[in-house]
Structures are given as structure tokens and as C-alpha cells.
Design a protein around this motif. Structure first.
Motif, short mmCIF file in Angstrom:
data_model
loop_
_atom_site.label_atom_id
_atom_site.label_comp_id
_atom_site.label_asym_id
_atom_site.label_seq_id
_atom_site.Cartn_x
_atom_site.Cartn_y
_atom_site.Cartn_z
N GLU A 319 87.88 138.45 127.92
CA GLU A 319 87.47 139.76 128.41
C GLU A 319 87.23 139.72 129.92
OE1 GLU A 319 86.24 143.55 127.20
OE2 GLU A 319 85.59 142.04 125.78
N GLU A 321 86.59 142.75 131.86
CA GLU A 321 85.64 143.79 132.25
C GLU A 321 84.21 143.27 132.22
OE1 GLU A 321 86.55 146.80 133.34
OE2 GLU A 321 88.58 145.99 133.17
N TRP B 279 96.87 142.16 122.30
CA TRP B 279 96.30 141.62 123.55
C TRP B 279 96.56 142.44 124.81
CZ3 TRP B 279 92.88 137.76 124.46
CH2 TRP B 279 92.62 136.87 123.41
N HIS B 321 89.91 147.43 122.82
CA HIS B 321 90.20 146.16 123.48
C HIS B 321 89.53 145.96 124.83
CE1 HIS B 321 92.32 142.44 123.84
NE2 HIS B 321 93.27 142.84 124.65
N GLN B 322 89.26 147.05 125.58
CA GLN B 322 88.65 146.86 126.90
C GLN B 322 87.32 147.58 126.98
OE1 GLN B 322 92.16 148.07 129.26
NE2 GLN B 322 91.60 146.39 130.65
N LEU B 323 86.33 146.87 127.48
CA LEU B 323 85.02 147.47 127.70
C LEU B 323 85.13 148.60 128.73
CD1 LEU B 323 81.90 147.54 127.68
CD2 LEU B 323 81.93 145.59 129.22
N MET B 325 82.60 151.31 130.59
CA MET B 325 81.17 151.59 130.77
C MET B 325 80.81 152.99 130.26
SD MET B 325 79.86 148.87 131.87
CE MET B 325 78.23 149.19 132.54
N TRP B 340 85.83 152.60 123.20
CA TRP B 340 84.98 151.41 123.08
C TRP B 340 83.72 151.78 122.29
CZ3 TRP B 340 85.54 146.33 124.08
CH2 TRP B 340 84.40 145.54 124.07
#
Lengths: 335, 394
Positions: A319, A321, B279, B321-323, B325, B340
Motif C-alpha cells: 500500500e 497511500e 493489483w 484497493h486504494q486508501l 482519505m 474505500w
């Protein structure tokens, strides 16, 4: 009790560092090329530790088994190399002829188990006049005993006397609680041979963050005036977490207070790079330019591509981020 | 089997709501325990048979059962609206229970101390006639009763876009709850495979260690990993105009049929189409397939997304898959969205989470929610006592 809580943060630091060495993040090739004993140094310290204090050893072992995500290893790697690189490239360039004859001393406040003296003494030899490790009495006592034991086993690697200091007096272990009066600190530094007219580098690696604001201001300003009274040659390298402008700092404060009763009194006060740097710029001579970078910037811009590739290959990072969020809340300041 | 599954669901929910045992002993045949303080209840050698609901044998049985169910699903599963799309969960069980309450609109009954004010909603009209609504963050409180799943799953269907396990402290309970719900309501919930649903990644990122910690051996981890191999790789909604998957696109996949013919029942390979789907990441700065900094999958840009959408008649690619905010992020003229669903990721990132609800008219609603408090008003913590430290550099 509060003192013990702070002192135990050294277990986190040393466990992370050894985990990094085991996973081959550290030493970075640049350090390895000038100091090949790095791994041996830390491993032999850690292996000797249970003979002096099994309690500390067990706590560190436990942390090592639970705190081993790749993200932590990358952060520990960056923290370590960024301090080393600031010192070697910026403050003490070995290649610079003008600087070559410049002797200097290093004072590491809240040193914990950091073993940089051996590394720097090897690299700088006679240029390094004095190296003073300062920490709580209990931490210094443990460190002194472990080092003196190791010295008996491997005198060529350590070259120390029975107290853990070096035989020539160059390396000094000094017990001092930084929450006490800074005048007292200065007196004691003098007693262990600190030369206030010499080029001096003060290191505070995760140290100021545990000190109350007023106390840390006193510490910076008094040390600044005593060193600068005789020479304008004080340098400082400081690594700390910053609270940020998001929720990170508040959550960190709550988590650490709840989990370990650990307080970070200035995390939310000096929550940005600008404010953290102001902590120094409001005190020191305005001609001096203070540099500050967060660990994400270091990772993105200061680590050469080849080295970055090596680091990312040590383990599989899942990860980016998250890494960015975490790393942007830790800074290195230097001048 | 149904009875056993219901008991497990109930047990996990009670643990996740941190209810004290006394309140439930009257109505239960087993004594639920607080997960954080009673990890020994997992151990099959525990002498109290009532504590063995999560025994190795029971988990083995569920894992075998769900494999038979999952093997019937194609690589690209299908589900109809109304549906709620959920991103990464990462073992944050308490937040998952909260997610069910929030997304199904049953939160009023499931919460105490609920904020009285109604969430403010922002509605925007999209060019294609559908509307997007975003709710302001919901201040989350810990649920104190078991979510009414039969009601929740009647109100909306669910797609979970993988990464159920790792990082959080309750990977096992999270995954078991989801597969139990899948067994009970097979056509109302789709579980898509994420990049963490593999043996290799779970060994590094916590799920393996959690199983060892709770059982003293890796059997339940092995049973769960076998289930991972059967999870579908994507999901289409209604007529296929919304396509969901965990990671992103692959240079080896131009047409959805190329996903349909992958032999998915294996550990995720290190390269190739199956790997990329789990991925890859979108990136606004690249204009062709690029090397991913993650070391697996690719970065892809607007060109790749536009081409894939055009060739396969897709309006929206929903992925996780991606953080993020802010909980979600729309990219490429709303042709792709990242959802997320793990608020305050790893108990320290400070982010909000979201789920995306699609109604029968294909209108999109993002529901944003915060993490449940780490400590509830009874002083129970969701951080296990055995965890000696949060991950900070000290």
C-alpha cells in the motif's frame, strides 16, 4: 513512572532497527561501504542484552514479533538513513578540504540504544573529538554494562573502558533526565569533557516530542546560547513526529495515551513542518537557514532510484497511500 | 447447517458489538465473550463446549460448504440493483457491522447515542440522467445489538470488493461473517477476491499471525485460503453497465470474455491478467500502461479506461484497493470510482470510509461514515490487550 514510559520507547526504536537489519533494509550500501561492522554491532549488542536485563530483552523481542509490517521497516530505514545522510553529506562532508581539519563533537540527547558513536568514530576517526550519549540513568546504566561486556569479548570493535565509555575519553555515557534544569545539563556536559568552543552537533531523535513545550524551549535556547557564546558553530539534527492538519495527530495522541500512557505534549502544537521549524528559528540566529523535510519527501526525492528499488525489494509493500500518510507525519530538521 | 451458521453470525456480531456476557446469557445457549479479552475461547482444547462455536471443526465445515457454493459462480459474478458496493474492510469487524447498519438504512434501531440530526445530503445530476448523492460523514457509534441481516439484505444487495482480511485485528471474524452471510443469502451478496486474499500476502500482513495467535496452529488459515481460491474476480450489475473488481485493468484483458476464461481457482500469480485485476491502480498522470510502484499489476490512465468501457459497454468501473482519505474518489469523468470502506484504516490513518449504493434507476449514492470509537462507553476496547503497541515510530 512517566520516565519509564518514555524510556521504554527505546524498545520500539531498537526493535525496529534490528528488524530492519534482519530484513536487510539496513545498513544501506553507503553506510556499509564505510562501516562494514554495522550488522555485527547491533546484533552483538542485542545478543548481550539479556545477560544484563532479561526484562528489557523480552520486551524488545515481543515488539519485534508484533511490529514487523513492511511499512514500519521502511519508516525505520528512512529515519535512520536520513539522520546519517544529513550528518555525512550536509554537516560533515568528508571530501570538503576546508572542513577536513575541522574537529567536532556530537551530543545525542535521549540516545537510547543508538550506537552511532561506533559508526562515526570509525568513519571520522580523529576529526571526532568527543561523542556524548545522554539519557535517563537507568538507560545509561544498561547501555554501559552491555557495552563494557561486549568490550571484553571484542576489544577491537569497541575499545571501551569498564564504564562503557571509550578508553581515551572520547566516548562518554552521561546520565541525565532532560526534564531537569538545563543549566544542570550544561554543567554535567562540561564535567564529561564537552568543549563549548568546538563545532557541535546535537542529535534529538524522537526526544523533543516527549518533553513539555516550555521545557523544550528552555533546552533549545540555553544550549543555543552556551554553544554560540563561544563560537557560532552549533548544529542540530532533530527527528520527530508531527501531528499534521488532519486527524492523524489526534488519533496518535489518543492511541499512545490509551495503550501506553505515553504523552506527546507538543505533537499538536508543532503540527506542521513550518511550526516545527519555528520552534528553532524563533530562538537561533536568524542568519542560519533551517532545513526541514518530511520522511515522504525524503523517500520521494532524496533516496536515489537505485537505492529506492533495493529498499522496495526487501519486502513486498502492499500500500502506498498509507505509507504516504504515515511518512508525511515524521520530519527531520537540521541546520 | 443453517442453525449453526446463524449461531456463528450471532456469535461474531455479539463479539463485535462488545456486548457484555451478562446481558445475553439468558437468551443464548453459549456464552459470548468479548473478543478482545478472551481470545482463548477459540482454542478447541477449551473445556467449555459452549465456547467452541468458532472451533476448527466448524470453520472447516463452513469453508468446505462455501467452496461448493462459490465454484458455481463464474469469474465475473452478477447481481441486480438495488446494490451496495463496499471496498476494503481489512479485518475491521466493528466497522463492518456499522457498515451494514448504515448501508441498509436500519441504523436507527442498531445504534445507541445516535446523532439526532439527519445527515445532510448533496445531490448532483449527472450527464447520463442519473444522479449522485453524497451524505455528510455519519458520526459512528458502536452498535450494541446484532444487525438485522435478514432485513438489511432485503433492503439492498451487497458486493464486497475484496481485502476482507489483514491489517485489522479481526480478519478471521470478518471473513467468517461474510462467508456465513453468503451461505445464508447466496444471491444477495457477492464476495470478490482482493489482492490480500492470498497465502503469500496474508502471511506478511497479519491474517496468518492472527490465526496462529487465536488457535496456536495455522489450520483455520489454511481452510480460509482454500476459500480465497474460489472467490470470483469481478462482478457486473444489471445489464453490465457497472463493472466491479478489486484492483484495476490489465493489458492482457481487452474484453470481459478474457476474464471469463481465466482458470481462477489458484493462488494469485505474480503476473498476468488475474494478478493485474487484483493489483492495478488508476493514475491520472499516466497515458499508457506503466510500471506500478507496488511491484505487481500496472498503472493505467484515462485512455485505458475509456477504451475498456467502450469495448465492453461499461458506464462505470467500481473498484477498491486504494486508501482514499475522503472515502471515495471518482476519476476519468466519473468513468471509474475507488470505494474505500475501512474508516480510520489500521486504527491510525484518520480517513473516513464510504459505500456506494446503486438504486433501480442506476442513481448513485455515496454514504460516508467514520470509524467506531476505539473505546465504547463501557470501557471495552477494540484493540486486543495482547497487542503491545500501535505502529508508530517512537
Amino acid at each position: 513512572m512517566e520516565q519509564l514510559v518514555i524510556q521504554e520507547t527505546d524498545y520500539d526504536a531498537i526493535s525496529s532497527k534490528i528488524a530492519c537489519i534482519n530484513k536487510k533494509y539496513l545498513p544501506d550500501p553507503q553506510i556499509f561501504s564505510v562501516y562494514p561492522n554495522y550488522e555485527l554491532l547491533y546484533n552483538s549488542y542485542f545478543n548481550e542484552l539479556p545477560k544484563v536485563t532479561r526484562r528489557s530483552y523480552n520486551k524488545i523481542k515481543k515488539l519485534m514479533s508484533s511490529n514487523n509490517y513492511p511499512i514500519m521497516n521502511i519508516g525505520t530505514y528512512l529515519r535512520t538513513v536520513s539522520i546519517d545522510h544529513v550528518l555525512s553529506l550536509y554537516l560533515l562532508p568528508n571530501s570538503d578540504n576546508a572542513e577536513k581539519n575541522n574537529h567536532f563533537q556530537i551530543i545525542n540527547l535521549g540516545c537510547g540504544t543508538d550506537l552511532r558513536y561506533f559508526q562515526y568514530n570509525h568513519i571520522y576517526e580523529e576529526r571526532l573529538e568527543r561523542y556524548i550519549d545522554v539519557d535517563f540513568p537507568m538507560a545509561i546504566e544498561t547501555k554501559g554494562r552491555v557495552l563494557s561486556n561486549l568490550n571484553k569479548k571484542n576489544p577491537s570493535l569497541f575499545d571501551l573502558n569498564d564504564n562503557g565509555g571509550s578508553t581515551d575519553g572520547k566516548y562518554q555515557l552521561m546520565s541525565f533526565n532532560l526534564n531537569r534544569n538545563t543549566d544542570e545539563l550544561i554543567k554535567q556536559l562540561e564535567l564529561v569533557g564537552c568543549d563549548f568552543s568546538l563545532k557541535t552537533i546535537i542529535i534529538t531523535e524522537c526526544c523533543l516530542c516527549y518533553i513539555e513545550d516550555a521545557k523544550s524551549i528552555e533546552l533549545i535556547s540555553k544550549l543555543n546560547s552556551v554553544f554560540n557564546a563561544k563560537t557560532n558553530n552549533l548544529h542540530w539534527v532533530s527527528y520527530d513526529p508531527i501531528g499534521g492538519t488532519d486527524k492523524f495527530g489526534q488519533i496518535m495522541t489518543d492511541n499512545l495515551l490509551f495503550q501506553r500512557n505515553l504523552k506527546l505534549p507538543t505533537l499538536l502544537t508543532y503540527n506542521t513542518k513550518e511550526k516545527y521549524s519555528k520552534r528553532f528559528s524563533s530562538i537561533i540566529n536568524s542568519d542560519i537557514s533551517i532545513k526541514i523535510e518530511d520522511m515522504w519527501e525524503i523517500f520521494q526525492t532524496k533516496i536515489p532510484l537505485k537505492e529506492k528499488t533495493r529498499v522496495q525489494k526487501c519486502e513486498f509493500l502492499d500500500e502506498l497511500e498509507e505509507l504516504k500518510i504515515i511518512l508525511s507525519h515524521y520530519v527531520i530538521l537540521y541546520f | 447447517m443453517t442453525d449453526k451458521i446463524d449461531k456463528i453470525i450471532e456469535y461474531i456480531c455479539l463479539s463485535g458489538t462488545n456486548s457484555t456476557a451478562q446481558e445475553y446469557t439468558n437468551s443464548q445457549t453459549y456464552s459470548p465473550s468479548i473478543l478482545t479479552s478472551c481470545e482463548s475461547s477459540y482454542n478447541t482444547t477449551n473445556t467449555n463446549p459452549n465456547n467452541n462455536i468458532l472451533s476448527e471443526e466448524n470453520i472447516y465445515e463452513i469453508c468446505q460448504y462455501i467452496q461448493d457454493l462459490l465454484i458455481q459462480e463464474p469469474n465475473i459474478a452478477h447481481i441486480d440493483t438495488p446494490v451496495t458496493i463496499c471496498g476494503d474492510i481489512h479485518g475491521q469487524l466493528h466497522d463492518l457491522l456499522n457498515l451494514f447498519s448504515i448501508s441498509s438504512g436500519t441504523n436507527n434501531s442498531a445504534f445507541d447515542d445516535q446523532d439526532e440530526t439527519n445527515p445532510v445530503t448533496v445531490t448532483t445530476n449527472n450527464s447520463n440522467g442519473t444522479t449522485t448523492t453524497t451524505t455528510t460523514p455519519i458520526n459512528s457509534t458502536r452498535t450494541t445489538s446484532i444487525p438485522n441481516f435478514s432485513q438489511s439484505l432485503l433492503n439492498t444487495r451487497y458486493i464486497f470488493l475484496g481485502d476482507f482480511v489483514d491489517r485489522g485485528f479481526y480478519s478471521l471474524e470478518t471473513f467468517l461473517l461474510l462467508i456465513c452471510l453468503k451461505i445464508r443469502y447466496p444471491d444477495r451478496i457477492i464476495l470478490v477476491r482482493g489482492n490480500h486474499e492470498t497465502r503469500q500476502i496474508t502471511k506478511v500482513y497479519g491474517f496468518y499471525d492472527e490465526c496462529i495467535r487465536k488457535y496456536g496452529n495455522c489450520n483455520v488459515w489454511r481452510y480460509c485460503c482454500e476459500v480465497f481460491d474460489y472467490l470470483p474476480l469481478g462482478c457486473s450489475i444489471n445489464d453490465g453497465t457497472i463493472f466491479c473488481l478489486h484492483g484495476g485493468l490489465s493489458p492482457d484483458v481487452k474484453n470481459l470474455n478474457e476474464i471469463r476464461c481465466i482458470d481462477r481457482k489458484q493462488e494469485v500469480p505474480h503476473m498476468g491478467a488475474m494478478c493485474d485485476l487484483l493489483w492495478s491502480d488508476p493514475d491520472e498522470l499516466v497515458n499508457s500502461w506503466s510500471v506500478s510502484p507496488r511491484g505487481a499489476g500496472y498503472l493505467f490512465g484515462k485512455n485505458e479506461v475509456d477504451e475498456f468501457r467502450y469495448l465492453n459497454n461499461i458506464d462505470l468501473i467500481a473498484r477498491a484497493h486504494q486508501l482514499v482519505m475522503e472515502g471515495y474518489k471518482e476519476m476519468f469523468n466519473k468513468g471509474l470510482v475507488t470505494v474505500w470502506s475501512a474508516p480510520n484504516y489500521c486504527y491510525r490513518c484518520g480517513n473516513v470510509a464510504s459505500v456506494l449504493t446503486i438504486d433501480n434507476n442506476m442513481n448513485k449514492t455515496y454514504k460516508i461514515f467514520d470509524a467506531v470509537p476505539i473505546k465504547d462507553n463501557r470501557g471495552n476496547s477494540i484493540i486486543p490487550n495482547k497487542k503491545p503497541s500501535m505502529d508508530y515510530f517512537l
